[in-house]
Design an enzyme around this catalytic site. Structure first.
Site, PDB file in Angstrom:
ATOM      1  N   CYS A   9       0.803  -1.223   0.000  1.00 22.68           N
ATOM      2  CA  CYS A   9       0.000   0.000   0.000  1.00 22.68           C
ATOM      3  C   CYS A   9       0.836   1.272   0.000  1.00 22.68           C
ATOM      4  O   CYS A   9       0.315   2.348  -0.274  1.00 22.68           O
ATOM      5  CB  CYS A   9      -0.933   0.000   1.208  1.00 22.68           C
TER       6      CYS A   9
ATOM      7  N   HIS B 209      12.394   1.470   5.177  1.00 25.94           N
ATOM      8  CA  HIS B 209      12.225   0.051   4.847  1.00 25.94           C
ATOM      9  C   HIS B 209      12.755  -0.787   6.012  1.00 25.94           C
ATOM     10  O   HIS B 209      13.910  -0.658   6.399  1.00 25.94           O
ATOM     11  CB  HIS B 209      12.984  -0.281   3.563  1.00 25.94           C
TER      12      HIS B 209
ATOM     13  N   HIS C  30      -2.617  19.803   6.406  1.00 26.01           N
ATOM     14  CA  HIS C  30      -3.511  18.699   6.067  1.00 26.01           C
ATOM     15  C   HIS C  30      -2.747  17.381   6.145  1.00 26.01           C
ATOM     16  O   HIS C  30      -1.564  17.308   5.780  1.00 26.01           O
ATOM     17  CB  HIS C  30      -4.091  18.889   4.654  1.00 26.01           C
TER      18      HIS C  30
ATOM     19  N   HIS D  94      -2.805   6.959   5.139  1.00 24.28           N
ATOM     20  CA  HIS D  94      -3.331   5.829   4.373  1.00 24.28           C
ATOM     21  C   HIS D  94      -4.519   5.184   5.082  1.00 24.28           C
ATOM     22  O   HIS D  94      -4.429   4.799   6.247  1.00 24.28           O
ATOM     23  CB  HIS D  94      -2.221   4.799   4.155  1.00 24.28           C
TER      24      HIS D  94
ATOM     25  N   HIS E  28     -14.526   5.203   4.913  1.00 21.08           N
ATOM     26  CA  HIS E  28     -15.969   4.978   4.984  1.00 21.08           C
ATOM     27  C   HIS E  28     -16.588   4.913   3.584  1.00 21.08           C
ATOM     28  O   HIS E  28     -17.396   4.018   3.306  1.00 21.08           O
ATOM     29  CB  HIS E  28     -16.628   6.098   5.786  1.00 21.08           C
TER      30      HIS E  28
ATOM     31  N   ASN F 265     -10.540   0.540   1.770  1.00 13.06           N
ATOM     32  CA  ASN F 265      -9.091   0.571   1.599  1.00 13.06           C
ATOM     33  C   ASN F 265      -8.782   0.333   0.127  1.00 13.06           C
ATOM     34  O   ASN F 265      -8.866  -0.789  -0.360  1.00 13.06           O
ATOM     35  CB  ASN F 265      -8.445  -0.514   2.481  1.00 13.06           C
TER      36      ASN F 265
END
Length: 537
Positions: free
Chosen positions: A261, A340, A424, A428, A457, A461
């Protein structure tokens, strides 16, 4: 998928940590959700590794070193402007008798100018982006989801009950989308159906992007980066785009697979580096995930969570390094920081695609996922801090850190206020739990995580593209002002945590084909323990 389901906990046995005394129906009454402390996101800002602070300042010094030459050149020019002809004559006579000094100074100026020109980073502008909006026919309500799962005959009673409870606490609404193959009974996952899903999402986002920006033709694109974690056919997804839009033959195309992701930020970073190397061109980044062939049809609970969370979605982003595009661009890329943790075995296997005991393929989520995510987040945020935080926050942070490290003072490290650096936040939308914990750990306000909650919502995802749906939400609400800074943070399998920082170049108005165009007035909705509550008027 590929780092998905980060927001919920995998279960490796038949026992669940969710106790639901009441069922769905949009009410939170009677629901008790117990999250063991070991499954919560660690309070990662309470223990800081000094080497990551050093790494952050290394980034800072590397980025700013070339800028020191600018004030030096300005000072020289100002001093030269104030000299009179007599001073110039005396300087010339002096230089005639100091040839060595002249050569040394000239060599220094030539060398310094060359270093500056060669190392000066080119600005990278985000001209525009578009998010894919699936057709209404692909919407799936909870009741429909559970009915299809039951009628498919693939899941036992325990697995069905587990999926129901995950859905109820997930934070997803009743209007998310699943691919067409999953709407059939029985489901029809196939290579052809997966290709069709990929084409609908990628081409839908790209069509909208080119429609919004008629001054850019497909032949103008010099760089193409596509990321999709779990579906990597031959020819590649990037080749499908080249074929569809007849992109030029010398295009530099890349296809990123298996990176989870967080791959959307990785794709942006790759495009940024390519734009530094190739002048006067456009780059397109396409971020998506493919569900059709990656639905899990077994009963292992740690593999069932992605079924409940992942939904159809994708985004296409247009980047430019042309100075002429600054006036028409929405944002400027400020920084990208990537972390990582793959060298650690637990982190490497915490989101892992494998077969269960019956041979069914799925993505397994480790019970240690939250702790591993917390470690990756701590590293990333500690590295990012020196690049973005105001000096006042850095001084307070260092004062408490030095007191603790050198004098063993019994004080907690100062938690920097990231709200002073960013206007802002696009966290994720992997799941409700991580959004909750980041809100708590970073001491954010509900409005700062509103875009993430509402994206989860409304669209679920959508993997690497979720941060773009969140940015679109902020724009649709009319909150993006010139000069605002945006923090996009994503994480995924490997285990990776990546951040991108953008600055708004103008007050950004929502796109006419924004994914929120026809529903933004219905948001925000109130979500308590995963249940949608009636909107407060």
């Amino acid at each position: 998928m590929g780092g998905g389901g980060e927001g919920e906990r995998g279960e490796n046995n038949s026992n669940s940590n969710v106790n639901c005394n009441g069922r769905g129906g949009g009410s939170a009454a009677g629901v008790q959700i117990q999250i063991p402390p070991s499954r919560r996101l660690p309070d990662f800002l309470q223990s800081v590794n000094l080497k990551y602070v050093k790494l952050g300042y290394h980034y800072l010094i590397t980025h700013l070193l070339t800028l020191f030459l600018i004030p030096l050149i300005v000072m020289i020019l100002l001093e030269a402007a104030q000299t009179n002809p007599e001073d110039v004559r005396e300087l010339w006579l002096h230089l005639q008798y100091n040839l060595v000094s002249v050569l040394v100074c000239s060599a220094f100026l030539v060398f310094g100018s060359t270093v500056y020109i060669m190392t000066r980073p080119r600005p990278v502008y985000l001209v525009d982006y578009a998010c894919y909006r699936p057709p209404s026919s692909l919407k799936v309500k909870f009741e429909q989801f559970m009915e299809h799962s039951k009628l498919s005959g693939n899941f036992d009673d325990s697995a069905l009950e587990f999926q129901r409870r995950i859905l109820e606490r997930s934070g997803l609404g009743e209007e998310t989308y699943v691919p067409e193959a999953m709407h059939f009974l029985p489901p029809r996952p196939s290579m052809a159906a997966a290709r069709e899903e990929a084409e609908q999402v990628m081409f839908g986002a790209l069509d909208a992007l080119f429609l919004n920006n008629p001054f850019v033709k497909p032949k103008d694109i010099g760089i193409l980066v596509v990321n999709c974690s779990l579906f990597n056919p031959t020819p590649s997804l990037s080749a499908m785009i080249v074929n569809k839009y007849k992109l030029r033959g010398n295009i530099r195309s890349f296809n990123l697979g298996g990176m989870g992701c967080s791959a959307g930020v990785i794709a942006i970073d790759l495009a940024k580096d390519l734009l530094q190397a190739h002048r006067s061109t456009y780059a397109v980044v396409v971020s998506t995930e493919n569900i059709t062939q990656n639905w899990y049809f077994g009963n292992k609970k740690s593999m069932l969570i992605p079924n409940c969370l992942f939904r159809v979605g994708g985004a296409a982003v247009l980047l430019s390094n042309k100075s002429s595009d600054r006036s028409r661009s929405k944002y400027k890329l400020i920084d990208v920081v990537r972390t990582h943790r793959g060298s650690d075995d637990k982190a490497f296997r915490c989101v892992y695609q494998e077969q269960d005991d019956t041979g069914m393929v799925g993505v397994s989520l480790s019970k240690d996922l939250m702790a591993i995510a917390g470690g990756a987040l701590k590293t990333n945020i500690t590295t990012l801090g020196p690049l973005v935080l105001p000096i006042s926050e850095q001084l307070l942070f260092f004062a408490t850190l030095v007191a603790k490290k050198l004098f063993n003072a019994k004080i907690k490290p100062y938690i920097p206020d990231f709200k002073l650096a960013f206007d802002h936040f696009c966290i994720h939308a992997g799941g409700r739990a991580v959004i909750d914990e980041l809100e708590k750990n970073l001491q954010l306000l509900p409005i700062h995580v509103e875009a993430s909650r509402m994206t989860l919502h409304r669209f679920g995802n959508t993997s690497s593209s979720s941060i773009w749906y969140e940015l679109a939400y902020t724009e649709a609400k009319g909150r993006m002002r010139k000069g605002n800074h945006v923090w996009q943070i994503a994480f995924g399998s490997g285990f990776k945590c990546n951040s991108a920082v953008w600055q708004a170049l103008r007050t950004v108005k929502p796109s006419p084909n924004s994914p929120w165009a026809d529903c933004i007035d219905n948001y925000p909705v109130q979500i308590i323990d995963g249940f949608t509550q009636p909107q407060q008027k």
